[in-house]
Design a protein around this motif. Structure first.
Motif, PDB file in Angstrom:
ATOM      1  N   LEU A  57      38.165  71.898  56.603  1.00 14.05           N
ATOM      2  CA  LEU A  57      38.680  73.215  56.968  1.00 14.05           C
ATOM      3  C   LEU A  57      39.556  73.831  55.883  1.00 14.05           C
ATOM      4  O   LEU A  57      39.944  74.998  55.991  1.00 14.05           O
ATOM      5  N   GLY A  58      39.890  73.072  54.861  1.00 14.04           N
ATOM      6  CA  GLY A  58      40.738  73.616  53.800  1.00 14.04           C
ATOM      7  C   GLY A  58      42.110  74.035  54.285  1.00 14.04           C
ATOM      8  O   GLY A  58      42.681  75.022  53.822  1.00 14.04           O
ATOM      9  N   CYS A  92      51.562  69.165  55.447  1.00 12.82           N
ATOM     10  CA  CYS A  92      51.003  70.328  56.150  1.00 12.82           C
ATOM     11  C   CYS A  92      51.334  70.255  57.635  1.00 12.82           C
ATOM     12  O   CYS A  92      51.776  71.234  58.240  1.00 12.82           O
ATOM     13  N   SER A  93      51.148  69.068  58.210  1.00 17.67           N
ATOM     14  CA  SER A  93      51.448  68.882  59.631  1.00 17.67           C
ATOM     15  C   SER A  93      52.927  69.137  59.913  1.00 17.67           C
ATOM     16  O   SER A  93      53.277  69.810  60.888  1.00 17.67           O
ATOM     17  N   SER A  94      53.815  68.620  59.050  1.00 12.00           N
ATOM     18  CA  SER A  94      55.259  68.812  59.252  1.00 12.00           C
ATOM     19  C   SER A  94      55.648  70.278  59.140  1.00 12.00           C
ATOM     20  O   SER A  94      56.476  70.781  59.904  1.00 12.00           O
ATOM     21  N   ALA A 128      43.943  71.830  61.269  1.00  8.78           N
ATOM     22  CA  ALA A 128      44.135  72.284  59.889  1.00  8.78           C
ATOM     23  C   ALA A 128      44.662  71.167  59.002  1.00  8.78           C
ATOM     24  O   ALA A 128      44.269  71.042  57.836  1.00  8.78           O
ATOM     25  N   ALA A 129      45.556  70.344  59.539  1.00  9.59           N
ATOM     26  CA  ALA A 129      46.179  69.302  58.731  1.00  9.59           C
ATOM     27  C   ALA A 129      45.282  68.082  58.539  1.00  9.59           C
ATOM     28  O   ALA A 129      45.373  67.399  57.515  1.00  9.59           O
ATOM     29  N   GLY A 151      44.537  82.576  67.752  1.00 11.44           N
ATOM     30  CA  GLY A 151      45.511  81.841  66.965  1.00 11.44           C
ATOM     31  C   GLY A 151      45.002  81.538  65.571  1.00 11.44           C
ATOM     32  O   GLY A 151      43.792  81.386  65.359  1.00 11.44           O
ATOM     33  N   LEU A 152      45.922  81.438  64.609  1.00 11.50           N
ATOM     34  CA  LEU A 152      45.576  81.134  63.214  1.00 11.50           C
ATOM     35  C   LEU A 152      46.714  80.328  62.597  1.00 11.50           C
ATOM     36  O   LEU A 152      47.883  80.653  62.790  1.00 11.50           O
ATOM     37  N   VAL A 153      46.343  79.278  61.860  1.00  8.98           N
ATOM     38  CA  VAL A 153      47.334  78.500  61.108  1.00  8.98           C
ATOM     39  C   VAL A 153      46.773  78.221  59.717  1.00  8.98           C
ATOM     40  O   VAL A 153      45.554  78.139  59.528  1.00  8.98           O
ATOM     41  N   GLN A 154      47.670  78.046  58.736  1.00  8.98           N
ATOM     42  CA  GLN A 154      47.219  77.768  57.373  1.00  8.98           C
ATOM     43  C   GLN A 154      48.346  77.140  56.560  1.00  8.98           C
ATOM     44  O   GLN A 154      49.517  77.483  56.730  1.00  8.98           O
ATOM     45  N   CYS A 155      47.977  76.201  55.676  1.00 10.06           N
ATOM     46  CA  CYS A 155      48.906  75.599  54.721  1.00 10.06           C
ATOM     47  C   CYS A 155      48.404  75.865  53.306  1.00 10.06           C
ATOM     48  O   CYS A 155      47.199  76.076  53.084  1.00 10.06           O
TER      49      CYS A 155
END
Length: 680
Positions: free
Chosen positions: A180-181, A211-213, A174-175, A198-202
């Motif tokens: 992938l936005g 975003c990674s942090s 994601a980051a 699993g799902l992740v989003q910033c």
């Protein structure tokens, strides 16, 4: 006495009419928010410029979010009373569903956060935020919200690293993949059979690094609290992540999925029937609200009768409070521990017993965190959502009462970010309670000595913990008017907050000195095996250098992931300190380090920390550095370190009365106990 509200029929009629209108005009949303946060400290008035700007901003969000792939941020009123707003829809929802969710969020946030200048709300498909301060492109992950399924996974030991890998990989994608936005999902199998999603989003105003942090912090928090459950999510204003054992998102190549579709337009055939049903629901809600509010009025009337004595107690100063407990040492009470001018830090915040009783679910077993030195410790949640740790003195405990007095004297005045903080006290009839900030990640030993959990203690986290403990001890030893000797520093007495920052706790054995005194002697040696300095264990002599020794032991433990305990001695025929010293002398220090650190830490820095640890555990107290020197050595890469002398490698020659501190018997990670406070 105030008149009874319930006996005034006109007022009751007005209340009924008012609440009926509220129930009719309040939006009946099709979904409830996951969480909302309304900052009540800053408010605006209904006819203000801010209110007008906010109305304009909220009206612009739904259509713009749906047209911009589910993300939109904007500002209204750049010169006077500006409002900054942001909306983010989950990356897998359709534009129509996104707009519908944002509409619901706007209706709800206007209702639950009316007149709040800063507010946030989260739904399953979207989140919305506004503020009077600019927050665009700023990563903010404080105040994490956790939601989880209380059912437990069958194989938690194997599941934790599997889950960490899944969400770590998703976070990296994601980051770092612009296509992938800042949104990623994945389905995989645990132990070859169990599906895990699993799902992740910033928010898309963040940089890749931010975003990674943000996701890294959310994952670390989730692994600390919820890796043994069958589903959980962490929400922040800048990012979120979630895992489940069922399919909860929509594939990118499909318009349909398990998530419920937005409500369709009513079928004309059933329109009248549904309208009638809605009116019945509205009337039912109105009647319910009226009953609840009238009940609330009665309760309010009763509470007003208690207000005056309550307010009198709230204004109670530490002098009068402690005098009620039998503390007469006014000289100690007048000492300014925190370094401010006389008279500062003298107001001790009071909270009534009923509030604490409610926050702990009547001190239920489920809320119990542990048993401390003078009573039980409970987790509580106040009405504003603030989490607390509540220590309840056992009724009739003379030793507990003594510790309670001393804790009020000392901890209420100690203010440092690396010391656990007292936030309230309560004393009603036989009840005596101390209320502390809640530490959700328990204590350092919970992670450090667990074969699975210690992998979460990266070098960056351990580095921060070591420096935080050192700064906390420096404050106790040198930056307060009294020298405070902790005497029981160990991994279980270092609590960890949401961000894994350390807080020194449990002052059950603490002693204090005037500035012109540096050491004392006791006939009663109480402490924890493996952490006591030799001069204290053998001769009862303690000083700031005793704490330095304990810090050195703790530093060796943090670097090695091993505990300097009797069990280690029995299993290895030598103490951890003896083993570490032998490796140092043989030039094999690398064998001492925790294997999880080998490939992820700067070795020169780690070896320097080992060197500092040996300087702290030298047998002769005069050879050990002060904590001010330790802090300087930890922060400097150019400072030349002296060669350490041999640490004590023997068993104590004198019987220790108690090798377990009072709070060590099945204690909470949030426990803090004060022992004797004696100016010397």
């Amino acid at each position: 006495m105030a008149p009874s509200i319930s006996t005034n029929p006109l007022l009751s009629l007005l209340l009924f009419s008012f609440l009926l209108s509220l129930s009719i005009f309040h939006p009946l949303t099709t979904a409830q928010p996951l969480y909302q946060n309304c900052e009540t400290a800053l408010n605006y008035t209904s006819n203000s410029t801010y209110a007008s700007n906010l109305k304009t901003l909220l009206a612009s969000l739904p259509s713009n979010a749906s047209r911009n792939n589910g993300f939109y941020n904007t500002t209204v009123g750049t010169n006077q009373d500006p409002v900054y707003g942001l909306v983010l829809c989950r990356g897998d929802v359709t534009p129509a569903r996104c707009q519908s969710c944002v509409d619901e969020a706007i209706n709800m946030i206007k209702w639950v956060c009316s007149n709040s200048k800063i507010a946030s709300i989260w739904y399953a498909h979207c989140q919305l935020r506004y503020s009077d301060k600019r927050f665009f492109s700023l990563m903010e992950d404080a105040g994490k919200i956790t939601l989880y399924n209380t059912a437990r996974i069958n194989n938690p030991t194997q599941f934790a690293p599997f889950l960490n890998d899944l969400l770590s990989n998703l976070s990296n994608r994601a980051a770092n993949d612009p296509s992938l936005g800042m949104f990623a999902t994945e389905k995989t199998k645990f132990m070859g059979s169990q599906d895990v999603y699993g799902l992740v989003q910033c928010t898309r105003d963040l940089s890749m690094n931010d975003c990674s942090s943000c996701l890294e912090g959310a994952l670390r928090y989730l692994m600390g609290c919820c890796s043994s459950y069958i589903g959980a999510r962490v929400l922040t204003t800048s990012c979120n992540l979630r895992f489940e054992l069922y399919y909860f998102y929509t594939d990118s190549d499909s318009d349909s999925g398990p998530t419920p579709a937005p409500p369709a337009a009513p079928n004309p055939t059933f329109k009248g029937k549904k309208g009638k049903k809605s009116r019945v629901v509205a009337i039912g809600l109105a009647v319910t609200f009226v009953g609840l509010v009238l009940l609330g009025c009665c309760i309010f009337h009763l509470l007003r009768r208690r207000r005056k004595p309550q307010e009198a107690r709230k204004q109670q100063s530490p002098h009068s409070f402690l005098n009620n407990l039998g503390v007469t040492n006014t000289d100690l009470l007048n000492i300014d521990i925190c370094g401010g001018s006389p008279g500062e830090n003298q107001e001790l915040p009071f909270i009534d017993f009923g509030t604490i009783q409610h926050s702990t679910n009547n001190f239920s077993f489920e809320n119990k965190l542990g048993q401390g030195g003078f009573g039980a410790v409970y987790k509580g949640v106040l009405a504003d959502g603030k989490e607390i740790a509540v220590k309840r003195l056992s009724i009739g405990s003379s030793q507990g009462l003594k510790e309670f007095k001393n804790e009020v004297i000392l901890i209420s005045k100690l203010q440092h970010k690396n010391l656990v903080r007292l936030v309230f006290y309560c004393m009603e009839k036989e009840e005596k309670l101390l209320i502390y900030e809640y530490m959700p990640n328990k204590s350092l030993d919970f992670f450090l000595f667990d074969q699975i959990k210690r992998a979460q203690l990266t070098w960056r986290i351990r580095h921060n913990i070591v420096n935080g403990i050192a700064r906390g001890l420096l404050y106790l030893h040198e930056d307060s008017c009294l020298k405070v000797i902790h005497r029981d520093l160990k991994a279980s007495n270092v609590l960890l907050d949401y961000e894994m920052n350390p807080k020194i706790s449990d002052f059950g054995l603490a002693r204090t000195f005037r500035e012109n005194h540096s050491e004392a002697n006791t006939n009663k040696v109480i402490g924890t095996y493996g952490y006591m300095a030799p001069e204290y264990a053998m001769d009862g002599l303690f000083s700031v250098k005793s704490d330095v020794f304990s810090f050195g032991v703790l530093l060796i433990e943090i670097l090695s992931g091993r505990k300097n305990s009797r069990s280690y001695l029995a299993e290895n025929a030598q103490s951890l300190l003896a083993y570490a010293w032998r490796l140092w002398c043989d030039g094999k220090v690398m064998e001492l380090l925790d294997p999880v650190l080998i490939d992820s830490c700067p070795m020169d820095e780690v070896l320097r920390f080992v060197h500092i640890g040996f300087l702290c555990i030298q047998e002769d107290a005069t050879d050990r550095p002060t904590m001010s020197s330790v802090v300087l050595m930890l922060g400097s890469k150019s400072m030349t370190l002296p060669h350490p002398t041999e640490p004590p490698l023997y068993e104590g020659k004198r019987k220790v009365i108690s090798e377990q501190s009072p709070s060590n018997a099945k204690t909470s990670s949030n426990e803090v106990v004060i022992s004797e406070v004696e100016p010397r």
